[in-house]
Design a protein around this motif. Structure first.
Motif, mmCIF file in Angstrom:
data_model
loop_
_atom_site.group_PDB
_atom_site.id
_atom_site.type_symbol
_atom_site.label_atom_id
_atom_site.label_comp_id
_atom_site.label_asym_id
_atom_site.label_seq_id
_atom_site.Cartn_x
_atom_site.Cartn_y
_atom_site.Cartn_z
ATOM 1 N N ALA A 1 0.826 -1.209 0.000
ATOM 2 C CA ALA A 1 0.000 0.000 0.000
ATOM 3 C C ALA A 1 0.859 1.257 0.000
ATOM 4 O O ALA A 1 0.499 2.268 -0.614
ATOM 5 C CB ALA A 1 -0.933 -0.005 1.212
ATOM 6 N N VAL A 2 2.006 1.203 0.667
ATOM 7 C CA VAL A 2 2.944 2.327 0.637
ATOM 8 C C VAL A 2 3.656 2.377 -0.719
ATOM 9 O O VAL A 2 3.755 3.437 -1.354
ATOM 10 C CB VAL A 2 3.972 2.225 1.779
ATOM 11 C CG1 VAL A 2 4.997 3.355 1.686
ATOM 12 C CG2 VAL A 2 3.270 2.257 3.136
ATOM 13 N N ALA A 3 4.135 1.225 -1.165
ATOM 14 C CA ALA A 3 4.895 1.170 -2.419
ATOM 15 C C ALA A 3 4.062 1.619 -3.609
ATOM 16 O O ALA A 3 4.610 2.158 -4.587
ATOM 17 C CB ALA A 3 5.420 -0.250 -2.648
ATOM 18 N N ASP B 1 14.499 2.549 -5.065
ATOM 19 C CA ASP B 1 13.817 3.832 -4.861
ATOM 20 C C ASP B 1 12.580 3.690 -3.978
ATOM 21 O O ASP B 1 11.730 4.595 -3.952
ATOM 22 C CB ASP B 1 13.408 4.447 -6.202
ATOM 23 C CG ASP B 1 14.522 5.281 -6.831
ATOM 24 O OD1 ASP B 1 15.462 5.652 -6.106
ATOM 25 O OD2 ASP B 1 14.438 5.571 -8.036
ATOM 26 N N LEU B 2 12.466 2.593 -3.255
ATOM 27 C CA LEU B 2 11.268 2.353 -2.452
ATOM 28 C C LEU B 2 11.027 3.457 -1.430
ATOM 29 O O LEU B 2 9.879 3.827 -1.157
ATOM 30 C CB LEU B 2 11.397 0.992 -1.754
ATOM 31 C CG LEU B 2 10.146 0.399 -1.110
ATOM 32 C CD1 LEU B 2 8.995 0.310 -2.102
ATOM 33 C CD2 LEU B 2 10.471 -0.986 -0.538
ATOM 34 N N ALA B 3 12.093 4.010 -0.869
ATOM 35 C CA ALA B 3 11.935 5.068 0.136
ATOM 36 C C ALA B 3 11.276 6.306 -0.441
ATOM 37 O O ALA B 3 10.686 7.109 0.301
ATOM 38 C CB ALA B 3 13.299 5.431 0.729
ATOM 39 N N GLU B 4 11.344 6.498 -1.753
ATOM 40 C CA GLU B 4 10.733 7.677 -2.364
ATOM 41 C C GLU B 4 9.214 7.658 -2.275
ATOM 42 O O GLU B 4 8.567 8.673 -2.501
ATOM 43 C CB GLU B 4 11.197 7.821 -3.815
ATOM 44 C CG GLU B 4 12.670 8.151 -3.919
ATOM 45 C CD GLU B 4 13.138 8.475 -5.326
ATOM 46 O OE1 GLU B 4 12.291 8.494 -6.247
ATOM 47 O OE2 GLU B 4 14.344 8.697 -5.500
ATOM 48 N N ARG C 1 17.025 6.894 4.330
ATOM 49 C CA ARG C 1 17.378 5.782 5.219
ATOM 50 C C ARG C 1 16.314 5.606 6.297
ATOM 51 O O ARG C 1 15.908 4.478 6.600
ATOM 52 C CB ARG C 1 18.752 5.995 5.855
ATOM 53 C CG ARG C 1 19.139 4.903 6.851
ATOM 54 C CD ARG C 1 20.597 4.927 7.206
ATOM 55 N NE ARG C 1 21.428 4.569 6.069
ATOM 56 C CZ ARG C 1 21.640 3.312 5.668
ATOM 57 N NH1 ARG C 1 21.069 2.305 6.308
ATOM 58 N NH2 ARG C 1 22.412 3.072 4.646
ATOM 59 N N ALA C 2 15.850 6.698 6.872
ATOM 60 C CA ALA C 2 14.816 6.607 7.896
ATOM 61 C C ALA C 2 13.531 6.017 7.323
ATOM 62 O O ALA C 2 12.879 5.176 7.961
ATOM 63 C CB ALA C 2 14.555 7.980 8.501
ATOM 64 N N ALA C 3 13.160 6.450 6.120
ATOM 65 C CA ALA C 3 11.955 5.926 5.478
ATOM 66 C C ALA C 3 12.104 4.449 5.170
ATOM 67 O O ALA C 3 11.166 3.657 5.374
ATOM 68 C CB ALA C 3 11.664 6.709 4.193
#
Length: 216
Positions: free
Chosen positions: A18-20, A75-78, A101-103
């Motif tokens: 859902a985030v991705a 690029d998942l953190a984006e 990194r935190a994400a």
């Protein structure tokens, strides 16, 4: 042995998906040939296709499964922090690495332990860029940008992006003969596009002191 129940794992995976899914609508500073902006997910997909088509020509063998997995998560953190153009300056760019990194840590913690560790290891490997797979993935991350720019209307380019044709790709490609050839071919396409729009390519090359042995 994984002691996480299937029900728990399934729900955790769905939460991460859902985030991705936001990557399908997170837009980059690249345009498609139809005039629409490229999404992060589309950038990742084209990188995967480039990896599939090019990996067998590299001088140093790479594990395709590891390579594709790394590209998929790179690029998942984006999905949380957004995309930041290569040439952007300021606070967003200065804090990009720490925020990503935190994400990514938050996303990894949403998954069962082994799965979270797997995607974190893949992301760390990409960021460090030491393995053959990571070097190739990081190269494709730069090359895909120029490939997509070459397919888009030149009016979507920022003036600084004329220079990036000569300054962004070469270092990442220097270690491999095929990648140097691919880089040269991508540059030729970019130069043809610029010349067709009456951009003074020769003046750019002189100003940047581009090696005369590079394709012109």
């Amino acid at each position: 042995m994984n002691d996480i129940s299937d029900d728990s794992a399934a729900n955790s995976i769905l939460n991460v998906l859902a985030v991705a899914e936001r990557l399908k609508t997170e837009l980059r500073h690249s345009w498609l040939s139809n005039g629409r902006r490229e999404s992060v997910a589309e950038h990742t997909w084209l990188m995967c296709l480039m990896a599939l088509l090019c990996h067998g020509r590299l001088g140093e063998p790479v594990r395709l499964d590891r390579l594709l997995a790394m590209i998929i998560v790179h690029d998942l953190a984006e999905a949380e922090v957004g995309d930041i153009p290569y040439f952007e300056t300021g606070d967003r760019k200065d804090t990009k690495a720490a925020r990503e990194r935190a994400a990514f840590d938050r996303l990894a913690q949403m998954l069962p332990g082994p799965d979270g560790a797997m995607i974190r290891d893949l992301w760390d490997e990409f960021e460090h860029g030491h393995s053959p797979e990571a070097r190739f993935a990081r190269t494709l991350d730069h090359l895909e940008v120029q490939v997509q720019h070459n397919l888009a209307d030149l009016a979507t380019w920022e003036p600084i992006e004329y220079d990036l044709v000569y300054t962004k790709m070469d270092d990442r490609c220097a270690h491999d003969a095929f990648l140097r050839t691919l880089c040269g071919a991508i540059r030729l396409h970019a130069e043809a596009k610029m010349r067709a729009a009456s951009v003074d390519v020769d003046a750019i090359r002189r100003r940047l002191d581009v090696d005369s042995t590079r394709p012109a």
